[in-house]
Scaffold this motif. Structure first.
Motif, PDB file in Angstrom:
ATOM      1  N   THR A  42      37.839  38.371  41.696  1.00 50.76           N
ATOM      2  CA  THR A  42      38.129  38.100  43.271  1.00 50.76           C
ATOM      3  C   THR A  42      36.886  38.985  43.910  1.00 50.76           C
ATOM      4  OG1 THR A  42      40.150  38.947  42.967  1.00 50.76           O
ATOM      5  CG2 THR A  42      38.688  38.579  45.314  1.00 50.76           C
ATOM      6  N   PHE A  43      35.306  37.236  43.666  1.00 52.75           N
ATOM      7  CA  PHE A  43      34.291  37.823  43.945  1.00 52.75           C
ATOM      8  C   PHE A  43      34.195  36.625  45.357  1.00 52.75           C
ATOM      9  CE2 PHE A  43      34.728  36.948  39.441  1.00 52.75           C
ATOM     10  CZ  PHE A  43      34.130  38.352  38.915  1.00 52.75           C
ATOM     11  N   VAL A  44      33.008  37.858  45.855  1.00 53.33           N
ATOM     12  CA  VAL A  44      32.792  37.033  46.973  1.00 53.33           C
ATOM     13  C   VAL A  44      31.167  36.599  47.053  1.00 53.33           C
ATOM     14  CG1 VAL A  44      34.607  38.415  48.233  1.00 53.33           C
ATOM     15  CG2 VAL A  44      32.556  39.664  48.289  1.00 53.33           C
ATOM     16  N   ALA A  45      30.120  36.863  46.170  1.00 55.52           N
ATOM     17  CA  ALA A  45      28.562  36.697  46.387  1.00 55.52           C
ATOM     18  C   ALA A  45      28.518  36.569  44.895  1.00 55.52           C
ATOM     19  CB  ALA A  45      28.303  37.449  47.701  1.00 55.52           C
ATOM     20  N   ILE A  46      27.355  35.831  45.217  1.00 54.88           N
ATOM     21  CA  ILE A  46      26.903  35.472  43.912  1.00 54.88           C
ATOM     22  C   ILE A  46      25.524  35.987  44.083  1.00 54.88           C
ATOM     23  CG2 ILE A  46      26.850  34.043  41.870  1.00 54.88           C
ATOM     24  CD1 ILE A  46      29.175  32.492  42.430  1.00 54.88           C
ATOM     25  N   LYS A  47      24.228  36.588  43.866  1.00 57.36           N
ATOM     26  CA  LYS A  47      23.142  37.165  44.480  1.00 57.36           C
ATOM     27  C   LYS A  47      21.908  36.704  42.373  1.00 57.36           C
ATOM     28  CE  LYS A  47      19.354  39.661  45.707  1.00 57.36           C
ATOM     29  NZ  LYS A  47      19.346  40.546  46.234  1.00 57.36           N
ATOM     30  N   ALA A  57      31.157  28.151  38.490  1.00 57.46           N
ATOM     31  CA  ALA A  57      32.079  28.892  39.732  1.00 57.46           C
ATOM     32  C   ALA A  57      33.474  28.240  40.099  1.00 57.46           C
ATOM     33  CB  ALA A  57      31.359  29.773  40.661  1.00 57.46           C
ATOM     34  N   THR A  58      34.171  28.633  39.634  1.00 59.53           N
ATOM     35  CA  THR A  58      35.822  28.027  40.610  1.00 59.53           C
ATOM     36  C   THR A  58      35.959  29.222  41.867  1.00 59.53           C
ATOM     37  OG1 THR A  58      36.334  27.739  38.040  1.00 59.53           O
ATOM     38  CG2 THR A  58      37.780  27.896  39.941  1.00 59.53           C
ATOM     39  N   SER A  59      36.222  28.114  42.575  1.00 59.20           N
ATOM     40  CA  SER A  59      36.042  28.802  44.458  1.00 59.20           C
ATOM     41  C   SER A  59      38.055  28.851  44.146  1.00 59.20           C
ATOM     42  CB  SER A  59      35.872  28.617  45.398  1.00 59.20           C
ATOM     43  OG  SER A  59      36.082  26.871  46.568  1.00 59.20           O
ATOM     44  N   LYS A  60      38.101  30.053  45.234  1.00 58.88           N
ATOM     45  CA  LYS A  60      39.643  29.503  44.988  1.00 58.88           C
ATOM     46  C   LYS A  60      40.112  28.628  45.965  1.00 58.88           C
ATOM     47  CE  LYS A  60      40.344  34.185  44.981  1.00 58.88           C
ATOM     48  NZ  LYS A  60      41.048  35.734  44.613  1.00 58.88           N
ATOM     49  N   ILE A  61      39.979  27.670  46.722  1.00 51.47           N
ATOM     50  CA  ILE A  61      40.242  26.675  47.214  1.00 51.47           C
ATOM     51  C   ILE A  61      39.704  25.528  47.069  1.00 51.47           C
ATOM     52  CG2 ILE A  61      40.278  28.355  49.692  1.00 51.47           C
ATOM     53  CD1 ILE A  61      37.472  27.172  50.499  1.00 51.47           C
ATOM     54  N   GLY A  62      39.155  25.298  46.463  1.00 51.75           N
ATOM     55  CA  GLY A  62      39.023  24.396  44.598  1.00 51.75           C
ATOM     56  C   GLY A  62      37.244  23.319  45.363  1.00 51.75           C
ATOM     57  N   ASP A  63      36.477  24.759  46.465  1.00 55.91           N
ATOM     58  CA  ASP A  63      35.594  24.171  46.218  1.00 55.91           C
ATOM     59  C   ASP A  63      33.792  24.477  44.790  1.00 55.91           C
ATOM     60  OD1 ASP A  63      35.922  22.947  48.310  1.00 55.91           O
ATOM     61  OD2 ASP A  63      35.262  24.309  49.361  1.00 55.91           O
ATOM     62  N   ASN A  64      34.499  24.026  43.446  1.00 59.54           N
ATOM     63  CA  ASN A  64      34.394  24.286  42.789  1.00 59.54           C
ATOM     64  C   ASN A  64      32.377  24.365  42.434  1.00 59.54           C
ATOM     65  OD1 ASN A  64      36.558  25.421  41.755  1.00 59.54           O
ATOM     66  ND2 ASN A  64      37.112  23.343  40.830  1.00 59.54           N
ATOM     67  N   ILE A  65      31.477  25.171  41.642  1.00 60.21           N
ATOM     68  CA  ILE A  65      30.416  24.468  41.754  1.00 60.21           C
ATOM     69  C   ILE A  65      29.750  24.262  40.514  1.00 60.21           C
ATOM     70  CG2 ILE A  65      27.584  25.724  41.234  1.00 60.21           C
ATOM     71  CD1 ILE A  65      28.670  27.817  44.256  1.00 60.21           C
ATOM     72  N   ASP A  74      18.642  33.678  45.956  1.00 56.98           N
ATOM     73  CA  ASP A  74      19.383  33.266  46.565  1.00 56.98           C
ATOM     74  C   ASP A  74      20.554  33.743  46.565  1.00 56.98           C
ATOM     75  OD1 ASP A  74      17.398  31.647  47.587  1.00 56.98           O
ATOM     76  OD2 ASP A  74      18.549  30.024  46.311  1.00 56.98           O
ATOM     77  N   ILE A  75      21.307  34.042  47.217  1.00 58.10           N
ATOM     78  CA  ILE A  75      22.979  33.952  47.058  1.00 58.10           C
ATOM     79  C   ILE A  75      24.099  32.949  47.813  1.00 58.10           C
ATOM     80  CG2 ILE A  75      25.013  36.170  48.115  1.00 58.10           C
ATOM     81  CD1 ILE A  75      22.185  37.853  48.793  1.00 58.10           C
ATOM     82  N   ILE A  76      25.056  32.589  46.990  1.00 57.24           N
ATOM     83  CA  ILE A  76      25.932  31.921  47.556  1.00 57.24           C
ATOM     84  C   ILE A  76      27.305  32.475  47.831  1.00 57.24           C
ATOM     85  CG2 ILE A  76      27.259  29.875  46.731  1.00 57.24           C
ATOM     86  CD1 ILE A  76      25.128  29.410  44.886  1.00 57.24           C
ATOM     87  N   TYR A  77      27.231  32.337  48.790  1.00 54.88           N
ATOM     88  CA  TYR A  77      29.135  33.282  49.356  1.00 54.88           C
ATOM     89  C   TYR A  77      30.119  32.633  49.319  1.00 54.88           C
ATOM     90  CZ  TYR A  77      25.370  36.613  52.074  1.00 54.88           C
ATOM     91  OH  TYR A  77      24.396  36.733  51.661  1.00 54.88           O
ATOM     92  N   GLY A  78      31.324  33.293  48.966  1.00 51.98           N
ATOM     93  CA  GLY A  78      32.532  32.272  48.794  1.00 51.98           C
ATOM     94  C   GLY A  78      33.961  33.527  47.941  1.00 51.98           C
ATOM     95  N   ALA A  79      34.656  32.391  47.833  1.00 50.26           N
ATOM     96  CA  ALA A  79      35.733  32.952  47.079  1.00 50.26           C
ATOM     97  C   ALA A  79      36.247  32.830  45.762  1.00 50.26           C
ATOM     98  CB  ALA A  79      37.238  32.746  48.091  1.00 50.26           C
ATOM     99  N   ILE A  83      33.418  32.847  37.820  1.00 47.38           N
ATOM    100  CA  ILE A  83      31.911  32.247  37.351  1.00 47.38           C
ATOM    101  C   ILE A  83      31.394  32.731  35.603  1.00 47.38           C
ATOM    102  CG2 ILE A  83      29.828  33.870  37.752  1.00 47.38           C
ATOM    103  CD1 ILE A  83      31.203  35.137  39.901  1.00 47.38           C
ATOM    104  N   THR A  84      30.557  31.305  35.475  1.00 46.13           N
ATOM    105  CA  THR A  84      30.446  31.124  34.296  1.00 46.13           C
ATOM    106  C   THR A  84      28.708  30.812  34.231  1.00 46.13           C
ATOM    107  OG1 THR A  84      32.223  30.578  33.702  1.00 46.13           O
ATOM    108  CG2 THR A  84      30.741  30.439  31.816  1.00 46.13           C
ATOM    109  N   LEU A  85      27.959  31.509  33.494  1.00 42.29           N
ATOM    110  CA  LEU A  85      26.561  31.170  33.809  1.00 42.29           C
ATOM    111  C   LEU A  85      25.504  30.578  31.883  1.00 42.29           C
ATOM    112  CD1 LEU A  85      25.065  34.533  34.338  1.00 42.29           C
ATOM    113  CD2 LEU A  85      25.526  32.694  35.882  1.00 42.29           C
ATOM    114  N   GLY A  86      25.575  29.666  32.477  1.00 38.57           N
ATOM    115  CA  GLY A  86      24.596  28.526  31.827  1.00 38.57           C
ATOM    116  C   GLY A  86      23.114  29.246  31.264  1.00 38.57           C
TER     117      GLY A  86
END
Length: 95
Positions: A42-47, A57-65, A74-79, A83-86
């Motif tokens: 359960t992650f709330v931010a990615i820096k 990244a997969t969000s809990k509400i379907g707003d995937n990256i 840079d920081i991305i906030y969300g639920a 998380i997977t890195l390339g």
């Protein structure tokens, strides 16, 4: 206040205001991710640290990256639940 599972507000008043704010700020700690494996939690931010990173990244509400290049610091906030890195390194804050 006593909260029971039959209370309609159960999930919304589970934490005090201070506890809730601390969770949103990532004060549960963080995980350093620098490999290409999928990391779940359960992650709330990615820096992004140490250069740019390609993040999926997969969000809990379907707003995937999907394979988004994010600049250093840079920081991305969300639920986020996964998380997977390339490429690159990130701090994934628990919440």
């Amino acid at each position: 206040m006593t909260i029971t599972t039959s209370d309609a507000k159960y999930g919304k008043v589970r934490y005090t205001v201070v506890e809730s704010n601390n969770l949103k700020l990532g004060q549960q700690g963080f995980k350093v991710i620098s490999d290409t494996n999928a990391h779940t939690g359960t992650f709330v931010a990615i820096k992004v640290v140490g250069g740019n990173a390609s993040v999926s990244a997969t969000s809990k509400i379907g707003d995937n990256i999907s394979s988004l290049t994010i600049r250093q610091d840079d920081i991305i906030y969300g639920a986020f639940s996964s998380i997977t890195l390339g490429s690159g390194t990130v701090l994934a804050y628990y919440g």
